[in-house]
Design a protein around this motif. Sequence first.
Motif, mmCIF file in Angstrom:
data_model
loop_
_atom_site.group_PDB
_atom_site.id
_atom_site.type_symbol
_atom_site.label_atom_id
_atom_site.label_comp_id
_atom_site.label_asym_id
_atom_site.label_seq_id
_atom_site.Cartn_x
_atom_site.Cartn_y
_atom_site.Cartn_z
ATOM 1 N N HIS A 35 63.399 48.956 -29.204
ATOM 2 C CA HIS A 35 62.809 48.613 -30.493
ATOM 3 C C HIS A 35 62.383 47.152 -30.551
ATOM 4 O O HIS A 35 61.423 46.823 -31.255
ATOM 5 N N THR A 36 63.054 46.279 -29.818
ATOM 6 C CA THR A 36 62.550 44.910 -29.684
ATOM 7 C C THR A 36 61.191 44.925 -28.988
ATOM 8 O O THR A 36 60.256 44.250 -29.417
ATOM 9 N N GLY A 37 61.083 45.720 -27.931
ATOM 10 C CA GLY A 37 59.797 45.840 -27.238
ATOM 11 C C GLY A 37 58.697 46.383 -28.130
ATOM 12 O O GLY A 37 57.525 46.006 -27.992
ATOM 13 N N MET A 38 59.046 47.283 -29.063
ATOM 14 C CA MET A 38 58.034 47.873 -29.943
ATOM 15 C C MET A 38 57.337 46.837 -30.814
ATOM 16 O O MET A 38 56.224 47.067 -31.300
ATOM 17 N N LEU A 39 57.969 45.704 -31.020
ATOM 18 C CA LEU A 39 57.325 44.632 -31.790
ATOM 19 C C LEU A 39 56.163 44.013 -31.038
ATOM 20 O O LEU A 39 55.276 43.404 -31.663
ATOM 21 N N TYR A 40 56.134 44.172 -29.716
ATOM 22 C CA TYR A 40 55.193 43.416 -28.886
ATOM 23 C C TYR A 40 54.183 44.273 -28.129
ATOM 24 O O TYR A 40 53.299 43.732 -27.470
ATOM 25 N N VAL A 41 54.314 45.588 -28.187
ATOM 26 C CA VAL A 41 53.348 46.457 -27.505
ATOM 27 C C VAL A 41 52.313 46.929 -28.524
ATOM 28 O O VAL A 41 52.551 46.884 -29.732
ATOM 29 N N PRO A 42 51.144 47.409 -28.074
ATOM 30 C CA PRO A 42 50.076 47.768 -29.016
ATOM 31 C C PRO A 42 50.260 49.133 -29.674
ATOM 32 O O PRO A 42 49.284 49.709 -30.158
ATOM 33 N N TRP A 43 51.470 49.672 -29.728
ATOM 34 C CA TRP A 43 51.737 50.945 -30.390
ATOM 35 C C TRP A 43 52.159 50.679 -31.829
ATOM 36 O O TRP A 43 52.648 49.611 -32.167
ATOM 37 N N ASP A 44 51.995 51.695 -32.686
ATOM 38 C CA ASP A 44 52.374 51.543 -34.097
ATOM 39 C C ASP A 44 53.872 51.296 -34.236
ATOM 40 O O ASP A 44 54.683 51.933 -33.569
ATOM 41 N N PHE A 45 54.208 50.368 -35.118
ATOM 42 C CA PHE A 45 55.587 50.095 -35.468
ATOM 43 C C PHE A 45 55.596 49.502 -36.868
ATOM 44 O O PHE A 45 54.538 49.198 -37.432
ATOM 45 N N HIS A 46 56.766 49.303 -37.438
ATOM 46 C CA HIS A 46 56.857 48.901 -38.838
ATOM 47 C C HIS A 46 56.258 47.522 -39.074
ATOM 48 O O HIS A 46 55.547 47.315 -40.066
ATOM 49 N N ILE A 47 56.562 46.569 -38.226
ATOM 50 C CA ILE A 47 55.870 45.288 -38.238
ATOM 51 C C ILE A 47 55.527 44.946 -36.793
ATOM 52 O O ILE A 47 56.125 45.486 -35.861
ATOM 53 N N LYS A 48 54.570 44.062 -36.618
ATOM 54 C CA LYS A 48 54.124 43.715 -35.278
ATOM 55 C C LYS A 48 54.091 42.199 -35.108
ATOM 56 O O LYS A 48 53.783 41.454 -36.037
ATOM 57 N N SER A 49 54.396 41.768 -33.889
ATOM 58 C CA SER A 49 54.280 40.360 -33.540
ATOM 59 C C SER A 49 52.807 39.959 -33.474
ATOM 60 O O SER A 49 51.952 40.775 -33.110
ATOM 61 N N PRO A 50 52.483 38.692 -33.804
ATOM 62 C CA PRO A 50 51.108 38.215 -33.593
ATOM 63 C C PRO A 50 50.719 38.216 -32.114
ATOM 64 O O PRO A 50 49.529 38.207 -31.785
ATOM 65 N N CYS A 51 51.732 38.243 -31.238
ATOM 66 C CA CYS A 51 51.473 38.216 -29.788
ATOM 67 C C CYS A 51 51.764 39.595 -29.202
ATOM 68 O O CYS A 51 52.917 40.013 -29.126
ATOM 69 N N ILE A 52 50.723 40.294 -28.795
ATOM 70 C CA ILE A 52 50.860 41.623 -28.211
ATOM 71 C C ILE A 52 50.804 41.506 -26.682
ATOM 72 O O ILE A 52 49.913 40.855 -26.131
ATOM 73 N N LEU A 53 51.761 42.130 -26.009
ATOM 74 C CA LEU A 53 51.877 42.052 -24.557
ATOM 75 C C LEU A 53 51.516 43.408 -23.943
ATOM 76 O O LEU A 53 52.318 44.344 -23.972
ATOM 77 N N GLU A 54 50.323 43.524 -23.401
ATOM 78 C CA GLU A 54 49.878 44.789 -22.821
ATOM 79 C C GLU A 54 50.764 45.209 -21.645
ATOM 80 O O GLU A 54 51.055 46.397 -21.470
ATOM 81 N N TRP A 55 51.200 44.253 -20.833
ATOM 82 C CA TRP A 55 51.982 44.596 -19.641
ATOM 83 C C TRP A 55 53.329 45.231 -19.991
ATOM 84 O O TRP A 55 53.903 45.981 -19.201
ATOM 85 N N LEU A 56 53.807 44.949 -21.216
ATOM 86 C CA LEU A 56 55.112 45.471 -21.621
ATOM 87 C C LEU A 56 55.086 46.986 -21.814
ATOM 88 O O LEU A 56 56.132 47.634 -21.820
ATOM 89 N N THR A 57 53.890 47.552 -21.967
ATOM 90 C CA THR A 57 53.821 49.001 -22.133
ATOM 91 C C THR A 57 54.368 49.738 -20.917
ATOM 92 O O THR A 57 54.889 50.855 -21.047
ATOM 93 N N TRP A 58 54.278 49.135 -19.731
ATOM 94 C CA TRP A 58 54.704 49.847 -18.518
ATOM 95 C C TRP A 58 56.210 50.065 -18.454
ATOM 96 O O TRP A 58 56.667 51.192 -18.220
ATOM 97 N N PRO A 59 57.051 49.042 -18.662
ATOM 98 C CA PRO A 59 58.496 49.343 -18.708
ATOM 99 C C PRO A 59 58.871 50.235 -19.893
ATOM 100 O O PRO A 59 59.801 51.051 -19.799
ATOM 101 N N MET A 60 58.133 50.131 -20.998
ATOM 102 C CA MET A 60 58.412 51.013 -22.129
ATOM 103 C C MET A 60 58.089 52.464 -21.775
ATOM 104 O O MET A 60 58.842 53.389 -22.111
ATOM 105 N N VAL A 61 56.969 52.670 -21.085
ATOM 106 C CA VAL A 61 56.594 54.008 -20.635
ATOM 107 C C VAL A 61 57.634 54.567 -19.667
ATOM 108 O O VAL A 61 57.933 55.771 -19.672
#
Length: 391
Positions: A35-61
Amino acid sequence: MSLDERSAGRSAAEGRQYFLDWLRVTAFGLLIVYHTGMLYVPWDFHIKSPCILEWLTWPMVALNPWRLALLFFISGVACRHLLDRQGPGAFLRGRALRLLPVLILGVLVIVPPQSYLELRQDGAIPPGFLRFWLQHYLAADQSFGLILPTWNHLWFLPYLLVYVGLLSMLDAALPGGIERLARGLLRRGLPALLVAVGLWFAASNVVALEFRPDTHALLDDWAAHLRWFGLFLAGALLAKSSVWNLLQARRAELALAALGCLLAFLALRYGLRAGMAPEAWVRPIYGSAAGIFGWVVILALCGLAKAWFDRPSPLLSYLNRAVLPLYALHQTLLILLAAVLFVCDLPVLVEAPLLFALTLAGCWVLYELAIRRSRVLAPLFGLDSRKGSER
């Protein structure tokens, strides 16, 4: 004979599987990481960080195909032991008395700040949490495009309660109960049953992707129930079999298979996103691969944990008691802290680990100082206030 050895002997006689307790605690701990990662990936979440990290999607996947599946599988194992010990009626009452207060408290009190901060970030409501809670959240105002009230991250609890009820009814309705059903299926051979579960996992993924993506809304989430209840029931059926010794004996091969499946799954996802298959094939291929990969990882983790962590521990006892309150609290605390830290404009590689650490520390402080020994709050978080233990 030492106290630990006597305890281990009693546990073996009672069928206690400490390695599954460790896996359960670890899986719930991964929720905070995820859920910490969800703040930074480009997927929908309740709130989002101003800084989105595309590379983080891979460990999340890499986590997605097995993290929740592992929890439902382990829950099925634990529920089978409780069911056999208590009987269907007492088992169902005990689980309801433990989980329902957490769910009700969560929906009414713990979760609302998440919806408030989501709408505040979108600019949909003015400041003022109390007004939002009374006039919109508790009034079930649906005009914002959100379901209010909601259980958000606590959706696991109502699903588990439904599955507990189904397991109780099955045990009461079947001649010989779940025990006889498990013995009948295992006569076909343990490997065959393990393969069947993996195929069910893969097929249910495909059904969900093709016809009904997960909603977490319980009543209209029929495709997800095929997956989650299937894994829960698999855990219940395998709980008292020799599967754990088999997985321990084959742990090295399973670990290598899990690593190979991980690399193949990530390569496949990359290829599918690059257009390597016709559009009509993408969801069936991806869903099948995710199910096979997820099931192999679960089997490998069980085998490794059985070999390395199948022993009692004071730390494990403490974490077993704390895991449900921390699960209930973590996402709201994470989002509250994120709303504060996002305006500080910290470097993301400082901000994200700090958010994780503060969330974990905050949950622990609340558990230790406010919940664990409280005669009022402990039962609301699924604990026995007299002992500070699980009910």
